[in-house]
Design an enzyme around this catalytic site. Structure first.
Site, PDB file in Angstrom:
ATOM      1  N   ALA A 105       0.736  -1.264  -0.150  1.00  0.00           N
ATOM      2  CA  ALA A 105       0.084  -0.049  -0.086  1.00  0.00           C
ATOM      3  C   ALA A 105       0.731   1.167  -0.028  1.00  0.00           C
ATOM      4  O   ALA A 105       2.166   1.112   0.594  1.00  0.00           O
ATOM      5  CB  ALA A 105      -0.975  -0.153   1.203  1.00  0.00           C
ATOM      6  N   GLU A 106       0.351   2.196  -0.492  1.00  0.00           N
ATOM      7  CA  GLU A 106       1.194   3.426  -0.991  1.00  0.00           C
ATOM      8  C   GLU A 106       1.943   4.394   0.415  1.00  0.00           C
ATOM      9  O   GLU A 106       2.945   4.548  -0.019  1.00  0.00           O
ATOM     10  CB  GLU A 106       0.468   4.530  -1.688  1.00  0.00           C
ATOM     11  CG  GLU A 106      -0.751   4.891  -1.367  1.00  0.00           C
ATOM     12  CD  GLU A 106      -1.835   5.448  -2.124  1.00  0.00           C
ATOM     13  OE1 GLU A 106      -1.937   6.574  -2.236  1.00  0.00           O
ATOM     14  OE2 GLU A 106      -2.232   4.787  -2.918  1.00  0.00           O
TER      15      GLU A 106
END
Length: 649
Positions: free
Chosen positions: A324-325
């Site tokens: 996830a970013e």
């Protein structure tokens, strides 16, 4: 102040913020959002009308979509300008922008995250390809969100004849951050936080801008008692420490505390409840068919979140690395107001470091949401009339992933479907079509992707499109769906339609699909494809397990039976991603590879994303006098074959 001069009441901390200051805050949804300090700043303004005319800077939207986080600061006079990456969870701020009450900029989340680091180093700004041919491109508005916003924060540069984006740096007078534990000297650890975000970079940016750093924590430790390896923000960067009450320091807006989010313990993931069988699960399942074994994957917010749950149900979590970013690597990414956190992450790195990896092409696959698409393959997820969602990390991720999937229902607003028994029925069509003649705002450029050769799919509950040089092509349709009635009638343009195949019926059944065995144990008949016209053989060895001599000989026999009757040698393109070859079978395997190459191939290109596998393949093939043409991507392998074919002519 019993604990030292840096530990102060929250009211004293916000009192140092002056009119006109540029204030940078941490936070990703509710993870790492310093709510106690933000609430105190709101209270000070209500009581004193000060400070005024602040500039707010944030990468992700620190908010809950209602009242928490930066939504508290949406007050006339308090804020003059906002520079943000995502606005979907700070609707009160975004409304002020769309109403023209304040200035607003939407820049790519990853670029803001990296810009903090550039500001810390007193650089002129950030140079990046990210944003070209989107609404952030200066030729398309430069990320300005209303007519009141006039200053250019983004410029177009030409370097070595290529276009680049330049994001200008600016000083940060105040940083408002969050950690777990502080000592009297202001050293900050983050052991109970689900993310580390950009805390260190923002603190350095403020300090080197001659500004102030305020950090909210949940507890205090004695002087000298913190392990220096655990300190994420050194005390020399911190001016004020605020101890928050528990209600202002939950781990996320949905979870008070989960030790599996912060890596303090691991929990079983086989107890994660499977998704209900509906259109969202159908879409997530179809995406799971594209998961690259052994690869690195990003899942966006919203519909893509379901892919993680499907991967867990199908026992694929150990075969891919989900990310996830904001800095999550591995584990099971979460959704909703837990988005940004993950159960059992393998690593938690800083957000700007994650985007370094993403921007450099580190993602094998990205799965992102789909709100609007048009005939050119452009996608809009950032603005819809007067509703401002913001791009978030979408632009960084979509422009740089090796393969890209956009996911969403085919229509929106009231769509009802019936799923089961291997097919799909539209019960009630959605009111709003998503496939338009022209999107309202270009968050993703189809032309940019086509020019770079990026593979792009659009997956919905009823059909799948592929992006080509001339726009979208319909390649799959769900069982039970009529192409004319259920697909083409609800599109504002005509996609290319040749011979779409049926989507796999397992997508529409209640029981697990057995995707782990399907991807790993695919018969070789499904792994070999011969393009007789071009004279090119494709061999997909992704996840192939070579455990016995029989597995080696099966590959030899498959090549012989497929190419032998063709009557002449062919070019071969072979994927080695996530292949597993038992060490005692290396000699037999590469002897087989050399044999079939000498008998059936005129040229061979092999590819794998694993640098270690490329090295080992090169050594093994070279030792057998086989030319080791080994590449990182299928595009590079195909280009090599095309070049050799041109040279032969």
């Amino acid at each position: 102040m019993a604990y030292g001069s840096k530990v102060v009441p929250v009211e004293d901390a916000v009192a140092v913020i002056r009119p006109g200051d540029t204030v940078a805050t941490s936070g990703f949804v509710g993870v790492g959002t310093p709510d106690a300090v933000i609430e105190a700043l709101e209270a000070r303004f209500i009581e004193t009308s000060a400070p005024r005319d602040l500039t707010l800077v944030f990468a992700a939207a620190p908010g809950d979509g209602r009242d928490k986080g930066l939504n508290r600061l949406a007050r006339e006079g308090l804020v003059r300008r906002v520079i943000g990456g995502h606005f979907g969870l700070v609707p009160k701020i975004s409304r002020m922008i769309t109403d023209g009450a304040i200035e607003g900029y939407n820049l790519p989340l990853g670029c803001i995250s990296q810009l903090f680091r550039e500001i810390a180093g007193r650089k002129a700004g950030l140079v990046s390809k990210v944003g070209l041919q989107t609404f952030v491109d200066p030729r398309e508005g430069g990320g300005k969100l209303n007519e009141r916003t006039t200053e250019d924060l983004v410029e177009l540069l030409s370097i070595a004849g290529e276009p680049w984006m330049f994001y200008r740096a600016f000083p940060i007078q105040v940083a408002i951050l969050r950690g777990t534990t502080a000592d009297p000297d202001g050293n900050i650890t983050m052991e109970r936080e689900a993310l580390t975000l950009d805390n260190l970079a923002i603190a350095m940016a403020a300090k080197n801008s001659k500004g102030l750093v305020i950090v909210q924590v949940e507890r205090l430790a004695a002087a000298g008692s913190l392990n220096p390896r655990h300190v994420k923000i050194p005390g020399s960067l911190v001016d004020c420490v605020v101890v928050a009450s528990p209600e202002h320091h939950a781990q996320t807006y949905a979870t008070v505390y989960n030790p599996a989010f912060s890596g303090e313990m691991r929990v079983p993931v086989d107890r994660v409840a499977p998704l209900p069988l509906d259109e969202r699960k159908v879409i997530a399942r179809r995406c799971a068919f594209e998961l690259p074994l052994g690869g690195v994957v990003n899942l966006g917010i919203g519909m893509p979140e379901g892919v993680a749950a499907v991967a867990a149900e199908e026992k694929l979590l150990d075969l891919v690395t989900l990310t996830a970013e904001p800095g999550i690597v591995g584990g099971l990414p979460q959704g909703g107001l837990d988005f940004g956190a993950a159960i059992n992450p393998g690593a938690i790195i800083d957000q700007n470091q994650q985007f370094d990896f993403y921007d450099g092409g580190g993602l094998d696959l990205a799965c992102l949401g789909l709100a609007q698409a048009d005939r050119h393959g452009n996608v809009n997820v950032s603005r819809f009339g007067d509703r401002l969602a913001g791009a978030g990390g979408f632009i960084n991720i979509s422009q740089n992933a090796r393969k890209l999937i956009f996911v969403g229902t085919f229509t929106a607003g009231g769509l009802k479907v019936k799923v089961g028994q291997g097919h799909l029925t539209i019960v009630q069509e959605g009111r709003s079509p998503k496939f338009l003649d022209t999107v309202e705002q270009v968050t993703f450029s189809g032309r940019f992707a086509a020019d770079s050769g990026q593979p792009v799919l659009f997956i919905t509950e009823r059909c799948v499109f592929r992006l080509g040089e001339n726009g979208l092509e319909l390649i799959e349709v769900a069982p039970g769906i009529d192409v004319e009635r259920d697909v083409l009638a609800h599109m504002a343009f005509e996609p290319l339609v040749r011979e779409p195949k049926l989507m796999d019926s397992r997508l529409f059944r209640a029981e697990p699909m057995g995707l782990d065995e399907l991807l790993l144990e695919r018969p070789l008949s499904q792994r070999l494809s011969l393009d007789e016209q071009a004279g090119v053989l494709f061999i997909d060895l992704d996840g192939y397990r070579v455990r016995t001599l029989h597995d080696v000989e099966t590959v030899r026999e498959a090549v012989v039976s497929r190419v032998g009757p063709f009557g002449r040698k062919v070019a071969a393109i072979i994927s080695y991603d996530a292949i597993s070859i038992a060490p005692e079978l290396h000699d037999a395997w590469f002897a087989m590879a050399a044999d079939v190459e000498s008998r059936f191939y005129n040229h061979v290109s092999r590819y794998t994303t694993s640098a270690f596998m490329r090295l080992k393949l090169g050594e093994a093939l070279s030792s057998r006098d086989v030319a080791p043409h080994i590449f990182e991507t299928p595009r590079e392998a195909q280009a090599s074959i095309a070049l050799r074919a041109e040279m032969d002519r």
